[in-house]
Scaffold this motif. Structure first.
Motif, PDB file in Angstrom:
ATOM      1  N   GLY A  70      23.883  19.682  46.666  1.00  0.00           N
ATOM      2  CA  GLY A  70      24.147  19.754  48.099  1.00  0.00           C
ATOM      3  C   GLY A  70      25.507  20.326  48.467  1.00  0.00           C
ATOM      4  O   GLY A  70      25.760  20.601  49.639  1.00  0.00           O
ATOM      5  N   GLU A  71      26.371  20.511  47.473  1.00  0.00           N
ATOM      6  CA  GLU A  71      27.700  21.036  47.759  1.00  0.00           C
ATOM      7  C   GLU A  71      27.601  22.479  48.238  1.00  0.00           C
ATOM      8  O   GLU A  71      26.795  23.261  47.739  1.00  0.00           O
ATOM      9  N   LYS A  72      28.422  22.805  49.211  1.00  0.00           N
ATOM     10  CA  LYS A  72      28.490  24.179  49.696  1.00  0.00           C
ATOM     11  C   LYS A  72      29.605  24.898  48.949  1.00  0.00           C
ATOM     12  O   LYS A  72      30.729  24.400  48.881  1.00  0.00           O
ATOM     13  N   LEU A  73      29.255  26.045  48.372  1.00  0.00           N
ATOM     14  CA  LEU A  73      30.202  26.824  47.576  1.00  0.00           C
ATOM     15  C   LEU A  73      30.382  28.203  48.194  1.00  0.00           C
ATOM     16  O   LEU A  73      29.493  28.701  48.895  1.00  0.00           O
ATOM     17  N   MET A  74      31.515  28.827  47.918  1.00  0.00           N
ATOM     18  CA  MET A  74      31.789  30.182  48.366  1.00  0.00           C
ATOM     19  C   MET A  74      32.079  31.037  47.136  1.00  0.00           C
ATOM     20  O   MET A  74      32.983  30.726  46.357  1.00  0.00           O
ATOM     21  N   ILE A  75      31.300  32.097  46.962  1.00  0.00           N
ATOM     22  CA  ILE A  75      31.493  33.022  45.845  1.00  0.00           C
ATOM     23  C   ILE A  75      32.301  34.201  46.366  1.00  0.00           C
ATOM     24  O   ILE A  75      31.852  34.911  47.276  1.00  0.00           O
ATOM     25  N   LYS A  76      33.485  34.408  45.797  1.00  0.00           N
ATOM     26  CA  LYS A  76      34.350  35.512  46.217  1.00  0.00           C
ATOM     27  C   LYS A  76      34.365  36.567  45.111  1.00  0.00           C
ATOM     28  O   LYS A  76      34.562  36.240  43.948  1.00  0.00           O
ATOM     29  N   THR A  77      34.169  37.815  45.520  1.00  0.00           N
ATOM     30  CA  THR A  77      34.083  38.925  44.568  1.00  0.00           C
ATOM     31  C   THR A  77      34.981  40.054  45.043  1.00  0.00           C
ATOM     32  O   THR A  77      34.903  40.454  46.209  1.00  0.00           O
ATOM     33  N   LYS A  78      35.829  40.556  44.131  1.00  0.00           N
ATOM     34  CA  LYS A  78      36.653  41.711  44.500  1.00  0.00           C
ATOM     35  C   LYS A  78      36.860  42.605  43.287  1.00  0.00           C
ATOM     36  O   LYS A  78      36.897  42.139  42.145  1.00  0.00           O
ATOM     37  N   PRO A  79      36.990  43.918  43.527  1.00  0.00           N
ATOM     38  CA  PRO A  79      37.261  44.846  42.436  1.00  0.00           C
ATOM     39  C   PRO A  79      38.674  44.625  41.916  1.00  0.00           C
ATOM     40  O   PRO A  79      39.592  44.369  42.687  1.00  0.00           O
ATOM     41  N   LEU A  80      38.824  44.708  40.597  1.00  0.00           N
ATOM     42  CA  LEU A  80      40.121  44.454  39.987  1.00  0.00           C
ATOM     43  C   LEU A  80      40.732  45.729  39.409  1.00  0.00           C
ATOM     44  O   LEU A  80      41.843  46.103  39.749  1.00  0.00           O
ATOM     45  N   ARG A  81      39.992  46.403  38.541  1.00  0.00           N
ATOM     46  CA  ARG A  81      40.506  47.631  37.922  1.00  0.00           C
ATOM     47  C   ARG A  81      39.330  48.415  37.334  1.00  0.00           C
ATOM     48  O   ARG A  81      38.235  47.881  37.181  1.00  0.00           O
ATOM     49  N   CYS A  82      39.612  49.685  37.005  1.00  0.00           N
ATOM     50  CA  CYS A  82      38.570  50.490  36.384  1.00  0.00           C
ATOM     51  C   CYS A  82      39.169  51.435  35.361  1.00  0.00           C
ATOM     52  O   CYS A  82      40.362  51.734  35.381  1.00  0.00           O
ATOM     53  N   GLY A  83      38.314  51.890  34.462  1.00  0.00           N
ATOM     54  CA  GLY A  83      38.668  52.896  33.471  1.00  0.00           C
ATOM     55  C   GLY A  83      37.814  54.121  33.713  1.00  0.00           C
ATOM     56  O   GLY A  83      37.417  54.388  34.854  1.00  0.00           O
ATOM     57  N   ASN A  84      37.499  54.837  32.649  1.00  0.00           N
ATOM     58  CA  ASN A  84      36.678  56.034  32.779  1.00  0.00           C
ATOM     59  C   ASN A  84      35.232  55.688  33.143  1.00  0.00           C
ATOM     60  O   ASN A  84      34.684  56.202  34.108  1.00  0.00           O
ATOM     61  N   SER A  85      34.641  54.775  32.379  1.00  0.00           N
ATOM     62  CA  SER A  85      33.257  54.375  32.658  1.00  0.00           C
ATOM     63  C   SER A  85      33.117  52.869  32.883  1.00  0.00           C
ATOM     64  O   SER A  85      32.043  52.394  33.222  1.00  0.00           O
ATOM     65  N   SER A  86      34.206  52.126  32.711  1.00  0.00           N
ATOM     66  CA  SER A  86      34.153  50.671  32.890  1.00  0.00           C
ATOM     67  C   SER A  86      34.854  50.262  34.179  1.00  0.00           C
ATOM     68  O   SER A  86      35.721  50.972  34.682  1.00  0.00           O
ATOM     69  N   PHE A  87      34.454  49.104  34.675  1.00  0.00           N
ATOM     70  CA  PHE A  87      35.101  48.541  35.868  1.00  0.00           C
ATOM     71  C   PHE A  87      35.030  47.028  35.792  1.00  0.00           C
ATOM     72  O   PHE A  87      34.137  46.458  35.159  1.00  0.00           O
ATOM     73  N   VAL A  88      36.008  46.391  36.428  1.00  0.00           N
ATOM     74  CA  VAL A  88      36.151  44.942  36.327  1.00  0.00           C
ATOM     75  C   VAL A  88      36.175  44.320  37.725  1.00  0.00           C
ATOM     76  O   VAL A  88      36.939  44.750  38.590  1.00  0.00           O
ATOM     77  N   PHE A  89      35.331  43.314  37.904  1.00  0.00           N
ATOM     78  CA  PHE A  89      35.372  42.489  39.105  1.00  0.00           C
ATOM     79  C   PHE A  89      36.058  41.173  38.764  1.00  0.00           C
ATOM     80  O   PHE A  89      35.888  40.640  37.653  1.00  0.00           O
ATOM     81  N   PHE A  90      36.811  40.631  39.717  1.00  0.00           N
ATOM     82  CA  PHE A  90      37.335  39.277  39.607  1.00  0.00           C
ATOM     83  C   PHE A  90      36.528  38.436  40.578  1.00  0.00           C
ATOM     84  O   PHE A  90      36.352  38.808  41.740  1.00  0.00           O
ATOM     85  N   GLN A  91      36.021  37.308  40.086  1.00  0.00           N
ATOM     86  CA  GLN A  91      35.212  36.432  40.923  1.00  0.00           C
ATOM     87  C   GLN A  91      35.712  35.002  40.856  1.00  0.00           C
ATOM     88  O   GLN A  91      36.141  34.535  39.793  1.00  0.00           O
ATOM     89  N   GLU A  92      35.659  34.340  41.997  1.00  0.00           N
ATOM     90  CA  GLU A  92      35.992  32.919  42.080  1.00  0.00           C
ATOM     91  C   GLU A  92      34.891  32.216  42.861  1.00  0.00           C
ATOM     92  O   GLU A  92      34.340  32.784  43.804  1.00  0.00           O
ATOM     93  N   ILE A  93      34.623  30.986  42.459  1.00  0.00           N
ATOM     94  CA  ILE A  93      33.726  30.126  43.221  1.00  0.00           C
ATOM     95  C   ILE A  93      34.569  28.954  43.708  1.00  0.00           C
ATOM     96  O   ILE A  93      35.221  28.272  42.912  1.00  0.00           O
ATOM     97  N   HIS A  94      34.569  28.764  45.029  1.00  0.00           N
ATOM     98  CA  HIS A  94      35.347  27.691  45.653  1.00  0.00           C
ATOM     99  C   HIS A  94      34.409  26.627  46.211  1.00  0.00           C
ATOM    100  O   HIS A  94      33.322  26.955  46.697  1.00  0.00           O
ATOM    101  N   ASN A  95      34.866  25.381  46.172  1.00  0.00           N
ATOM    102  CA  ASN A  95      34.101  24.313  46.804  1.00  0.00           C
ATOM    103  C   ASN A  95      34.540  24.160  48.263  1.00  0.00           C
ATOM    104  O   ASN A  95      35.380  24.919  48.748  1.00  0.00           O
ATOM    105  N   GLU A  96      33.987  23.164  48.951  1.00  0.00           N
ATOM    106  CA  GLU A  96      34.276  22.965  50.375  1.00  0.00           C
ATOM    107  C   GLU A  96      35.736  22.595  50.625  1.00  0.00           C
ATOM    108  O   GLU A  96      36.239  22.801  51.727  1.00  0.00           O
ATOM    109  N   LYS A  97      36.416  22.061  49.623  1.00  0.00           N
ATOM    110  CA  LYS A  97      37.835  21.706  49.756  1.00  0.00           C
ATOM    111  C   LYS A  97      38.738  22.899  49.492  1.00  0.00           C
ATOM    112  O   LYS A  97      39.954  22.792  49.570  1.00  0.00           O
ATOM    113  N   GLY A  98      38.139  24.039  49.126  1.00  0.00           N
ATOM    114  CA  GLY A  98      38.921  25.228  48.809  1.00  0.00           C
ATOM    115  C   GLY A  98      39.389  25.274  47.370  1.00  0.00           C
ATOM    116  O   GLY A  98      40.123  26.180  46.976  1.00  0.00           O
TER     117      GLY A  98
END
Length: 130
Positions: A70-98
């Motif tokens: 029943g907990e409400k979560l927030m999934i945050k996704t943002k681009p972090l860096r990239c190379g020639n053919s690779s790329f990296v996302f940074f992701q966090e999941i936060h609860n209702e308390k932040g």
């Protein structure tokens, strides 16, 4: 560009310990990345039309706090860096308390759909990482 996706923990995501099963966090993050692509107006069929696919090759995840039914979560996704053919996302999941429940660096590679070999990032994706 950071994208946030709210979700609520369902009963099918709980393990015998009474909290979210570790594998579900990977699924939550996948949903977050899909939402990022959609908000960036980069649907997967657009990549397919270019003969390009994206493949996740590594996920380094840290489990920080448990999440429960029943907990409400927030999934945050943002681009972090990239190379020639690779790329990296940074992701966090936060609860209702932040509080951070889990975070991860997700490395993906663009591939040619015919040869199944890596291919340079298309500019329409690279621009989000530069």
């Amino acid at each position: 560009m950071q994208v946030c996706l709210p979700i609520e923990v369902r009963s099918t995501e709980i393990d015998v310990m009474g909290h979210v099963n570790n594998a579900k966090y990977l699924e939550y993050m996948e949903w977050g990345r899909e939402e990022w692509y959609n908000q960036a107006k980069l649907p997967f069929d657009e990549f397919t039309q270019m003969g390009i696919g994206t493949v996740t090759v590594s996920i380094h995840i840290q489990y920080r706090k448990e999440a429960t039914l029943g907990e409400k979560l927030m999934i945050k996704t943002k681009p972090l860096r990239c190379g020639n053919s690779s790329f990296v996302f940074f992701q966090e999941i936060h609860n209702e308390k932040g509080e951070v429940v889990a975070d991860a660096e997700v490395i993906s590679v663009t591939i040619d759909l015919q040869s199944r070999k890596s291919k340079p990032l298309p500019e329409l994706l690279r621009r989000y990482f530069d």
